[in-house]
Design an enzyme around this catalytic site. Structure first.
Site, PDB file in Angstrom:
ATOM      1  N   GLY A 128      42.686  16.278  62.050  1.00 22.09           N
ATOM      2  CA  GLY A 128      42.425  17.698  61.747  1.00 22.09           C
ATOM      3  C   GLY A 128      41.259  17.905  60.803  1.00 22.09           C
ATOM      4  N   SER A 133      14.478  26.380  81.836  1.00 18.91           N
ATOM      5  CA  SER A 133      14.137  25.154  82.563  1.00 18.91           C
ATOM      6  C   SER A 133      12.951  25.401  83.485  1.00 18.91           C
ATOM      7  CB  SER A 133      15.329  24.696  83.414  1.00 18.91           C
ATOM      8  OG  SER A 133      16.461  24.528  82.610  1.00 18.91           O
ATOM      9  N   GLN A 138      37.666  12.903  66.485  1.00 20.42           N
ATOM     10  CA  GLN A 138      39.024  12.484  66.843  1.00 20.42           C
ATOM     11  C   GLN A 138      39.602  11.541  65.784  1.00 20.42           C
ATOM     12  OE1 GLN A 138      40.375  13.969  69.369  1.00 20.42           O
ATOM     13  NE2 GLN A 138      42.347  12.929  69.331  1.00 20.42           N
ATOM     14  N   GLY A 195      14.175  20.561  76.993  1.00 19.15           N
ATOM     15  CA  GLY A 195      14.444  20.278  78.404  1.00 19.15           C
ATOM     16  C   GLY A 195      15.883  19.813  78.513  1.00 19.15           C
ATOM     17  N   THR A 196      16.678  20.478  79.357  1.00 20.95           N
ATOM     18  CA  THR A 196      18.099  20.087  79.462  1.00 20.95           C
ATOM     19  C   THR A 196      18.198  18.665  80.025  1.00 20.95           C
ATOM     20  OG1 THR A 196      18.385  20.876  81.732  1.00 20.95           O
ATOM     21  CG2 THR A 196      18.768  22.491  79.962  1.00 20.95           C
ATOM     22  N   ASN A 197      19.366  18.048  79.821  1.00 19.68           N
ATOM     23  CA  ASN A 197      19.514  16.679  80.318  1.00 19.68           C
ATOM     24  C   ASN A 197      19.515  16.617  81.848  1.00 19.68           C
ATOM     25  OD1 ASN A 197      19.396  15.858  77.738  1.00 19.68           O
ATOM     26  ND2 ASN A 197      21.418  14.878  77.665  1.00 19.68           N
ATOM     27  N   GLU A 204       7.828  15.086  71.916  1.00 18.99           N
ATOM     28  CA  GLU A 204       8.943  15.968  71.522  1.00 18.99           C
ATOM     29  C   GLU A 204      10.279  15.307  71.880  1.00 18.99           C
ATOM     30  OE1 GLU A 204       8.653  20.086  72.619  1.00 18.99           O
ATOM     31  OE2 GLU A 204      10.807  20.426  72.428  1.00 18.99           O
ATOM     32  N   GLU A 212      11.657  31.799  77.574  1.00 12.73           N
ATOM     33  CA  GLU A 212      11.775  33.270  77.602  1.00 12.73           C
ATOM     34  C   GLU A 212      13.189  33.623  78.048  1.00 12.73           C
ATOM     35  OE1 GLU A 212       8.670  34.951  79.998  1.00 12.73           O
ATOM     36  OE2 GLU A 212       7.116  34.100  78.698  1.00 12.73           O
TER      37      GLU A 212
HETATM   38  C1  LIG Z   1      19.122  26.026  69.259  1.00 13.86           C
HETATM   39  C2  LIG Z   1      18.026  26.087  70.282  1.00 13.86           C
HETATM   40  C3  LIG Z   1      16.719  25.848  69.882  1.00 13.86           C
HETATM   41  C4  LIG Z   1      15.680  25.959  70.808  1.00 13.86           C
HETATM   42  N1  LIG Z   1      14.378  25.802  70.388  1.00 13.86           N
HETATM   43  C5  LIG Z   1      13.363  26.118  71.237  1.00 13.86           C
HETATM   44  C6  LIG Z   1      12.019  26.176  70.776  1.00 13.86           C
HETATM   45  O1  LIG Z   1      11.704  25.910  69.595  1.00 13.86           O
HETATM   46  N2  LIG Z   1      11.055  26.539  71.652  1.00 13.86           N
HETATM   47  C7  LIG Z   1      11.332  26.827  72.946  1.00 13.86           C
HETATM   48  O2  LIG Z   1      10.407  27.154  73.685  1.00 13.86           O
HETATM   49  N3  LIG Z   1      12.598  26.771  73.431  1.00 13.86           N
HETATM   50  C8  LIG Z   1      13.609  26.431  72.604  1.00 13.86           C
HETATM   51  N4  LIG Z   1      14.913  26.402  73.059  1.00 13.86           N
HETATM   52  C9  LIG Z   1      15.175  26.733  74.449  1.00 13.86           C
HETATM   53  C10 LIG Z   1      15.627  25.552  75.300  1.00 13.86           C
HETATM   54  O3  LIG Z   1      14.577  24.670  75.493  1.00 13.86           O
HETATM   55  C11 LIG Z   1      16.198  26.128  76.607  1.00 13.86           C
HETATM   56  O4  LIG Z   1      17.413  26.769  76.274  1.00 13.86           O
HETATM   57  C12 LIG Z   1      16.410  25.057  77.660  1.00 13.86           C
HETATM   58  O5  LIG Z   1      15.185  24.554  78.131  1.00 13.86           O
HETATM   59  C13 LIG Z   1      17.237  25.569  78.857  1.00 13.86           C
HETATM   60  O6  LIG Z   1      16.750  26.779  79.322  1.00 13.86           O
HETATM   61  P1  LIG Z   1      17.773  28.001  79.568  1.00 13.86           P
HETATM   62  O7  LIG Z   1      18.507  28.215  78.307  1.00 13.86           O
HETATM   63  O8  LIG Z   1      17.001  29.146  80.109  1.00 13.86           O
HETATM   64  O9  LIG Z   1      18.788  27.466  80.637  1.00 13.86           O
HETATM   65  P2  LIG Z   1      18.621  27.500  82.233  1.00 13.86           P
HETATM   66  O10 LIG Z   1      17.258  27.010  82.595  1.00 13.86           O
HETATM   67  O11 LIG Z   1      19.023  28.846  82.717  1.00 13.86           O
HETATM   68  O12 LIG Z   1      19.685  26.430  82.675  1.00 13.86           O
HETATM   69  C14 LIG Z   1      21.093  26.703  82.845  1.00 13.86           C
HETATM   70  C15 LIG Z   1      21.749  25.465  83.445  1.00 13.86           C
HETATM   71  O13 LIG Z   1      21.171  25.211  84.744  1.00 13.86           O
HETATM   72  C16 LIG Z   1      20.698  23.894  84.798  1.00 13.86           C
HETATM   73  N5  LIG Z   1      19.494  23.793  85.637  1.00 13.86           N
HETATM   74  C17 LIG Z   1      18.404  24.583  85.610  1.00 13.86           C
HETATM   75  N6  LIG Z   1      17.493  24.143  86.501  1.00 13.86           N
HETATM   76  C18 LIG Z   1      18.030  23.054  87.095  1.00 13.86           C
HETATM   77  C19 LIG Z   1      17.587  22.138  88.072  1.00 13.86           C
HETATM   78  N7  LIG Z   1      16.377  22.236  88.632  1.00 13.86           N
HETATM   79  N8  LIG Z   1      18.405  21.135  88.455  1.00 13.86           N
HETATM   80  C20 LIG Z   1      19.626  20.995  87.896  1.00 13.86           C
HETATM   81  N9  LIG Z   1      20.097  21.815  86.949  1.00 13.86           N
HETATM   82  C21 LIG Z   1      19.315  22.822  86.533  1.00 13.86           C
HETATM   83  C22 LIG Z   1      20.363  23.523  83.346  1.00 13.86           C
HETATM   84  O14 LIG Z   1      20.309  22.127  83.164  1.00 13.86           O
HETATM   85  C23 LIG Z   1      21.517  24.195  82.621  1.00 13.86           C
HETATM   86  O15 LIG Z   1      22.632  23.375  82.649  1.00 13.86           O
HETATM   87  C24 LIG Z   1      15.967  26.247  72.164  1.00 13.86           C
HETATM   88  C25 LIG Z   1      17.294  26.432  72.565  1.00 13.86           C
HETATM   89  C26 LIG Z   1      18.314  26.372  71.640  1.00 13.86           C
HETATM   90  C27 LIG Z   1      19.713  26.632  72.103  1.00 13.86           C
END
Ligand SMILES: Cc1cc2nc3c(=O)[nH]c(=O)nc-3n(C[C@H](O)[C@H](O)[C@H](O)COP(=O)(O)OP(=O)(O)OC[C@H]3O[C@@H](n4cnc5c(N)ncnc54)[C@H](O)[C@@H]3O)c2cc1C
Length: 385
Positions: A346, A138, A342, A370-372, A248, A133
């Site tokens: 160009g 995350s 690289q 899920g972010t890395n 996933e 949302e």
């Molecule tokens: C092209 C694209 C396709 C997507 N497809 C889908 C989809 O089909 N369905 C769906 O539901 N979602 C989808 N997503 C959403 C994606 O899963 C989220 O963007 C992602 O989980 C991160 O959430 P956020 O963008 O709110 O970032 P945030 O949660 O706001 O994170 C911002 C930064 O803070 C870091 N962070 C947050 N919490 C912690 C923690 N506890 N410890 C350390 N670091 C932290 C994160 O790693 C990140 O670097 C998609 C996103 C993109 C860009």
């Protein structure tokens, strides 16, 4: 690449691979640039995938599928899409078959399965999954979309963002709070479709990469959703997500390694024909070493991914292992992307070159599913428990 023997595949798998390869060369690669401009693949391509039996192969025969419970076939589809360098299709099609459909197949009641699965197998219905949302990515537990029990139906309100396949989708599995007072235990999964009043979509986002892929917002305003569209039990949604997210993350890892291999192959071909200082670029030690380093890393990644597919087939892949794979393989993909650009100089920055696209497309792999950083949290949680 050395062309290491792939011990996990037999002759039947290889025959299937050949038919997938031919299909991609005929029906996907020639259209990818056009789809990038349209910000989505064509609907027709979904129907063609369905006609050829490439969607939801695991679904039971009575629901139109082939009842193939061997994940190596799914892996071949993901791998060949990745090797074609068409990243949008390599993400969007498997998301439908290997990420969305399992929720309906594993947790849907008979009525829901009959309503959606056959059309998802044929490609008439395109699937999406909506967890994120605007205020909760995350931190999924912070989601605010609700589905409130009104006797015969749930009333769904809220919004989701960044939804892959969102704009074209006909069916979406949505994570909602059925009990907003309960945190994770108040989360449920429910299936919405385009026929439901009050359910609308935004236009596809302008993204840095993955242009042949429609990503958009979804809005729910007093959407009446039949009770039978709930997946599994009320309040168990978070548990289902945690379980299914392992597959996933494996899917993302498999796409990552294949796209890495695609970039390396394209770069090997490029450096052999490009000249500087009266030499081929491939004669420079730096070029040779970079290619050697990438080959060694990708070979290691390939063997690792093959092993994960075997583990997953035996139901031994746990969420922490899948998180480690997603972290490892997407970091490798991005590193390879950077090195390959690289070595192209160009030209590597020009959209008409496959590596330029693959570079832009790779970046998001470290963010979604899920972010890395979250992957590292999940790994640490397991080893420290
Ligand atoms: C092209 C694209 C396709 C997507 N497809 C889908 C989809 O089909 N369905 C769906 O539901 N979602 C989808 N997503 C959403 C994606 O899963 C989220 O963007 C992602 O989980 C991160 O959430 P956020 O963008 O709110 O970032 P945030 O949660 O706001 O994170 C911002 C930064 O803070 C870091 N962070 C947050 N919490 C912690 C923690 N506890 N410890 C350390 N670091 C932290 C994160 O790693 C990140 O670097 C998609 C996103 C993109 C860009």
């Amino acid at each position: 690449m050395f062309g290491l023997p792939r011990l996990l595949f037999n002759e039947e798998h290889e025959l299937f691979r050949q038919s997938v390869k031919e299909f991609i060369a005929r029906e996907i690669t020639p259209y990818n640039s056009e789809w990038e401009k349209q910000k989505m693949v064509s609907r027709e391509s979904w129907l063609k995938l369905g006609e050829n039996g490439f969607l939801g192969i695991q679904a039971p025969e009575e629901l139109g599928g082939m009842n193939i419970q061997d994940f190596r076939y799914n892996a071949i589809l993901i791998e060949e899409l990745g090797l074609s360098g068409c990243s949008g299709p390599a993400i969007g099609y498997p998301l439908h078959s290997d990420i969305v459909m399992p929720y309906i197949l594993h947790y849907g009641n008979e009525e829901t399965k009959k309503k959606y699965i056959p059309k998802m197998v044929s490609g008439e219905y395109i699937g999406a999954i909506a967890m994120t949302e605007p205020g909760a990515g995350s931190d999924l537990q912070g989601m605010r979309s609700t589905a409130i029990d009104h006797g015969d139906y749930y009333l769904v309100n809220g919004s989701k963002t960044f939804i892959t396949n969102g704009y074209l989708s006909d069916v979406v599995v949505v994570a909602v709070k059925t009990d907003p007072s309960k945190g994770a235990k108040g989360i449920s999964l429910i299936v919405l479709d385009n026929s439901m009043e009050g359910y609308t979509k935004g236009v596809p986002f302008e993204k840095v990469g993955l242009h042949a892929q429609d990503t958009c917002e979804l809005f729910f305003e007093d959407v009446k959703v039949p009770k039978e569209n709930l997946l599994g039990k009320e309040g168990d949604g978070f548990k289902y997500l945690m379980h299914e997210l392992a597959q996933e993350r494996l899917v993302v890892s498999l796409a990552a390694i294949a796209l890495g291999e695609y970039m390396l192959q394209a770069t090997v071909e490029y450096v052999k024909q490009r000249k500087a200082f009266n030499k081929s670029i491939s004669d420079f030690q730096n070029t040779r070493f970079k290619l050697a380093e990438m080959t060694a890393a990708l070979e290691q990644g390939r063997i690792y991914c093959d092993q994960l597919v075997i583990l997953h087939n035996d139901k031994l892949l746990d969420p922490a292992m899948a998180s480690a794979a997603k972290y490892n393989m997407t970091e490798l993909q991005c590193k390879v992307a950077d090195e390959c650009v690289q070595l192209h100089g160009g030209y590597g920055y020009m959209w008409e070159y496959g590596v330029a696209r693959a570079y832009a497309d790779a970046r998001v792999q470290r963010i979604y599913a899920g972010t890395n950083e979250i992957m590292k949290e999940l790994i640490a949680r397991k080893i420290l428990k």
